[in-house]
Design a protein around this motif. Structure first.
Motif, PDB file in Angstrom:
ATOM      1  N   ASN A   1       0.846  -1.190   0.000  1.00 48.75           N
ATOM      2  CA  ASN A   1       0.000   0.000   0.000  1.00 48.75           C
ATOM      3  C   ASN A   1       0.884   1.243   0.000  1.00 48.75           C
ATOM      4  OD1 ASN A   1      -2.040  -1.875   0.411  1.00 48.75           O
ATOM      5  ND2 ASN A   1      -2.123  -1.524   2.599  1.00 48.75           N
ATOM      6  N   THR A   2       0.336   2.341  -0.492  1.00 52.96           N
ATOM      7  CA  THR A   2       1.033   3.629  -0.431  1.00 52.96           C
ATOM      8  C   THR A   2       0.009   4.746  -0.503  1.00 52.96           C
ATOM      9  OG1 THR A   2       2.941   4.864  -1.262  1.00 52.96           O
ATOM     10  CG2 THR A   2       1.449   3.922  -2.920  1.00 52.96           C
ATOM     11  N   SER A   3       0.479   5.987  -0.380  1.00 48.88           N
ATOM     12  CA  SER A   3      -0.407   7.143  -0.494  1.00 48.88           C
ATOM     13  C   SER A   3       0.373   8.330  -1.047  1.00 48.88           C
ATOM     14  CB  SER A   3      -1.014   7.493   0.869  1.00 48.88           C
ATOM     15  OG  SER A   3      -0.001   7.857   1.780  1.00 48.88           O
ATOM     16  N   PHE A   4      -0.366   9.276  -1.602  1.00 50.31           N
ATOM     17  CA  PHE A   4       0.181  10.540  -2.083  1.00 50.31           C
ATOM     18  C   PHE A   4      -0.599  11.649  -1.396  1.00 50.31           C
ATOM     19  CE2 PHE A   4       1.146   7.611  -5.532  1.00 50.31           C
ATOM     20  CZ  PHE A   4       2.471   7.918  -5.807  1.00 50.31           C
ATOM     21  N   SER A   5       0.099  12.710  -0.967  1.00 48.62           N
ATOM     22  CA  SER A   5      -0.562  13.816  -0.268  1.00 48.62           C
ATOM     23  C   SER A   5      -0.185  15.147  -0.880  1.00 48.62           C
ATOM     24  CB  SER A   5      -0.171  13.825   1.213  1.00 48.62           C
ATOM     25  OG  SER A   5      -0.657  12.688   1.869  1.00 48.62           O
ATOM     26  N   VAL A   6      -1.094  16.091  -0.734  1.00 43.61           N
ATOM     27  CA  VAL A   6      -0.865  17.462  -1.174  1.00 43.61           C
ATOM     28  C   VAL A   6      -1.389  18.386  -0.078  1.00 43.61           C
ATOM     29  CG1 VAL A   6      -3.067  17.671  -2.405  1.00 43.61           C
ATOM     30  CG2 VAL A   6      -1.138  19.073  -3.108  1.00 43.61           C
ATOM     31  N   THR A   7      -0.729  19.521   0.094  1.00 41.91           N
ATOM     32  CA  THR A   7      -1.207  20.548   1.014  1.00 41.91           C
ATOM     33  C   THR A   7      -1.508  21.783   0.177  1.00 41.91           C
ATOM     34  OG1 THR A   7       0.223  19.680   2.749  1.00 41.91           O
ATOM     35  CG2 THR A   7      -0.678  21.880   3.086  1.00 41.91           C
ATOM     36  N   ALA A   8      -2.661  22.397   0.422  1.00 41.68           N
ATOM     37  CA  ALA A   8      -3.056  23.562  -0.368  1.00 41.68           C
ATOM     38  C   ALA A   8      -3.652  24.630   0.534  1.00 41.68           C
ATOM     39  CB  ALA A   8      -4.075  23.149  -1.436  1.00 41.68           C
ATOM     40  N   THR A   9      -3.562  25.869   0.088  1.00 38.70           N
ATOM     41  CA  THR A   9      -4.205  26.987   0.770  1.00 38.70           C
ATOM     42  C   THR A   9      -5.058  27.717  -0.260  1.00 38.70           C
ATOM     43  OG1 THR A   9      -2.362  28.459   0.290  1.00 38.70           O
ATOM     44  CG2 THR A   9      -2.299  27.285   2.407  1.00 38.70           C
ATOM     45  N   GLY A  10      -6.002  28.502   0.229  1.00 35.55           N
ATOM     46  CA  GLY A  10      -6.854  29.281  -0.657  1.00 35.55           C
ATOM     47  C   GLY A  10      -8.205  29.513  -0.019  1.00 35.55           C
ATOM     48  N   ALA A  11      -9.094  30.138  -0.776  1.00 36.42           N
ATOM     49  CA  ALA A  11     -10.433  30.448  -0.274  1.00 36.42           C
ATOM     50  C   ALA A  11     -11.209  29.156  -0.036  1.00 36.42           C
ATOM     51  CB  ALA A  11     -11.170  31.339  -1.272  1.00 36.42           C
ATOM     52  N   ALA A  12     -11.793  29.037   1.144  1.00 31.29           N
ATOM     53  CA  ALA A  12     -12.576  27.847   1.509  1.00 31.29           C
ATOM     54  C   ALA A  12     -13.905  27.868   0.768  1.00 31.29           C
ATOM     55  CB  ALA A  12     -12.789  27.824   3.009  1.00 31.29           C
ATOM     56  N   PRO A  13     -14.479  26.699   0.548  1.00 26.66           N
ATOM     57  CA  PRO A  13     -13.922  25.376   0.838  1.00 26.66           C
ATOM     58  C   PRO A  13     -12.996  24.922  -0.294  1.00 26.66           C
ATOM     59  CG  PRO A  13     -16.101  25.108  -0.083  1.00 26.66           C
ATOM     60  CD  PRO A  13     -15.849  26.599   0.021  1.00 26.66           C
ATOM     61  N   LEU A  14     -11.949  24.156   0.074  1.00 29.68           N
ATOM     62  CA  LEU A  14     -11.051  23.591  -0.917  1.00 29.68           C
ATOM     63  C   LEU A  14     -11.578  22.213  -1.329  1.00 29.68           C
ATOM     64  CD1 LEU A  14      -7.555  24.494   0.561  1.00 29.68           C
ATOM     65  CD2 LEU A  14      -8.799  25.653  -1.272  1.00 29.68           C
ATOM     66  N   VAL A  15     -11.625  21.966  -2.625  1.00 28.28           N
ATOM     67  CA  VAL A  15     -12.107  20.695  -3.164  1.00 28.28           C
ATOM     68  C   VAL A  15     -10.932  20.026  -3.877  1.00 28.28           C
ATOM     69  CG1 VAL A  15     -13.732  19.594  -4.748  1.00 28.28           C
ATOM     70  CG2 VAL A  15     -14.438  21.609  -3.430  1.00 28.28           C
ATOM     71  N   TYR A  16     -10.699  18.749  -3.535  1.00 25.82           N
ATOM     72  CA  TYR A  16      -9.560  18.009  -4.078  1.00 25.82           C
ATOM     73  C   TYR A  16     -10.033  16.971  -5.101  1.00 25.82           C
ATOM     74  CZ  TYR A  16      -7.266  19.940   0.022  1.00 25.82           C
ATOM     75  OH  TYR A  16      -6.761  20.791   0.976  1.00 25.82           O
ATOM     76  N   LYS A  17      -9.285  16.819  -6.180  1.00 28.98           N
ATOM     77  CA  LYS A  17      -9.576  15.801  -7.185  1.00 28.98           C
ATOM     78  C   LYS A  17      -8.250  15.233  -7.680  1.00 28.98           C
ATOM     79  CE  LYS A  17     -12.197  13.273  -9.611  1.00 28.98           C
ATOM     80  NZ  LYS A  17     -12.927  12.232  -8.899  1.00 28.98           N
ATOM     81  N   TRP A  18      -8.001  13.943  -7.369  1.00 28.19           N
ATOM     82  CA  TRP A  18      -6.762  13.289  -7.784  1.00 28.19           C
ATOM     83  C   TRP A  18      -6.889  12.781  -9.208  1.00 28.19           C
ATOM     84  CZ3 TRP A  18      -2.144  13.378  -5.524  1.00 28.19           C
ATOM     85  CH2 TRP A  18      -2.077  13.830  -4.208  1.00 28.19           C
ATOM     86  N   GLN A  19      -5.764  12.847  -9.926  1.00 31.99           N
ATOM     87  CA  GLN A  19      -5.697  12.396 -11.308  1.00 31.99           C
ATOM     88  C   GLN A  19      -4.508  11.455 -11.481  1.00 31.99           C
ATOM     89  OE1 GLN A  19      -5.377  16.163 -13.411  1.00 31.99           O
ATOM     90  NE2 GLN A  19      -7.586  16.161 -13.794  1.00 31.99           N
ATOM     91  N   GLU A  20      -4.604  10.607 -12.515  1.00 34.17           N
ATOM     92  CA  GLU A  20      -3.565   9.613 -12.808  1.00 34.17           C
ATOM     93  C   GLU A  20      -3.144   9.743 -14.263  1.00 34.17           C
ATOM     94  OE1 GLU A  20      -3.571   5.018 -11.908  1.00 34.17           O
ATOM     95  OE2 GLU A  20      -4.915   5.476 -13.590  1.00 34.17           O
ATOM     96  N   SER A  21      -1.833   9.574 -14.491  1.00 26.53           N
ATOM     97  CA  SER A  21      -1.295   9.523 -15.849  1.00 26.53           C
ATOM     98  C   SER A  21      -0.621   8.175 -16.035  1.00 26.53           C
ATOM     99  CB  SER A  21      -0.277  10.638 -16.076  1.00 26.53           C
ATOM    100  OG  SER A  21       0.349  10.470 -17.338  1.00 26.53           O
ATOM    101  N   THR A  22      -0.932   7.517 -17.142  1.00 26.85           N
ATOM    102  CA  THR A  22      -0.296   6.236 -17.463  1.00 26.85           C
ATOM    103  C   THR A  22       0.688   6.386 -18.620  1.00 26.85           C
ATOM    104  OG1 THR A  22      -2.106   5.642 -18.950  1.00 26.85           O
ATOM    105  CG2 THR A  22      -2.289   4.912 -16.655  1.00 26.85           C
ATOM    106  N   ASP A  23       0.921   7.643 -19.059  1.00 29.37           N
ATOM    107  CA  ASP A  23       1.808   7.883 -20.202  1.00 29.37           C
ATOM    108  C   ASP A  23       2.922   8.878 -19.872  1.00 29.37           C
ATOM    109  OD1 ASP A  23       0.428  10.270 -20.107  1.00 29.37           O
ATOM    110  OD2 ASP A  23      -0.563  10.015 -22.044  1.00 29.37           O
ATOM    111  N   GLY A  24       3.405   8.823 -18.639  1.00 32.15           N
ATOM    112  CA  GLY A  24       4.535   9.672 -18.265  1.00 32.15           C
ATOM    113  C   GLY A  24       4.195  11.124 -18.030  1.00 32.15           C
ATOM    114  N   GLY A  25       2.937  11.431 -17.739  1.00 31.64           N
ATOM    115  CA  GLY A  25       2.541  12.796 -17.426  1.00 31.64           C
ATOM    116  C   GLY A  25       2.046  13.610 -18.599  1.00 31.64           C
ATOM    117  N   ILE A  26       1.869  12.978 -19.748  1.00 36.56           N
ATOM    118  CA  ILE A  26       1.350  13.705 -20.911  1.00 36.56           C
ATOM    119  C   ILE A  26      -0.145  13.971 -20.744  1.00 36.56           C
ATOM    120  CG2 ILE A  26       0.970  13.613 -23.409  1.00 36.56           C
ATOM    121  CD1 ILE A  26       3.573  11.879 -23.515  1.00 36.56           C
TER     122      ILE A  26
END
Length: 175
Positions: A50-75
């Protein structure tokens, strides 16, 4: 106009009535776009861990997070949803469970949307998956005459868990 830090904008409004000017009215608007203050880090794990990835963000509330995946090296990146190996795809920490080795090289980033509808996108982090180490123990005959029948046996184990890998093939070569 895109910005990555808070901006203060002051407007002066001077009312006009019957050709005469009145007193000025001032209004201040603070624009506070989201900012990824801590990007996800590259991860290296063994297959099926198992593993995890985290991000910390600031800005006007509420903050909404949406994770994305790339299978082609980030293109190209695609939005993730909960299910399979993924959970918490709409939080600041994406969890991956029992990750198969076939996902090595995949990249993950997070798009954060602030209450003012501005967005910030983290940098991509790469997932590297190594094969699980194994150990083989030979337990067969080791001293027989050349004309005698030999019994060859071995035990293959996952070195991380010490679990026997009974569904794998072991090949012996004599000579």
């Amino acid at each position: 106009n895109t910005t990555t830090s808070p901006v203060t904008v002051t407007f002066t409004i001077t009312p006009v009535a019957n050709g005469c000017t009145g007193s000025a009215v001032y209004a201040t608007v603070i624009v506070n776009p989201p900012t990824a203050t801590s990007n996800p880090a590259d991860k290296t794990i063994y297959a099926l861990n198992n593993t995890s990835f985290s991000v910390t963000a600031t800005g006007a509330a509420p903050l909404v997070y949406k994770w994305q995946e790339s299978t082609d090296g980030g293109i190209n990146y695609n939005d993730l949803s909960n299910g399979g190996v993924y959970s918490n795809t709409n939080t600041n920490t994406l969890n991956l469970t029992a990750v198969p080795i076939t996902m090595t090289g995949y990249m993950y980033r997070c798009v954060v949307t602030g209450g003012n509808c501005n967005t910030a996108t983290s940098t991509g982090a790469t997932l590297t998956i190594n094969r699980r180490p194994t150990v083989i123990t030979y337990t067969g005959d080791d001293n027989e005459q050349y004309s005698d029948q030999q019994t060859l046996t071995a035990l293959l184990k996952d070195q991380l868990t010490n679990a026997v890998l009974s569904s794998k093939t072991v090949t012996f070569t004599i000579g």
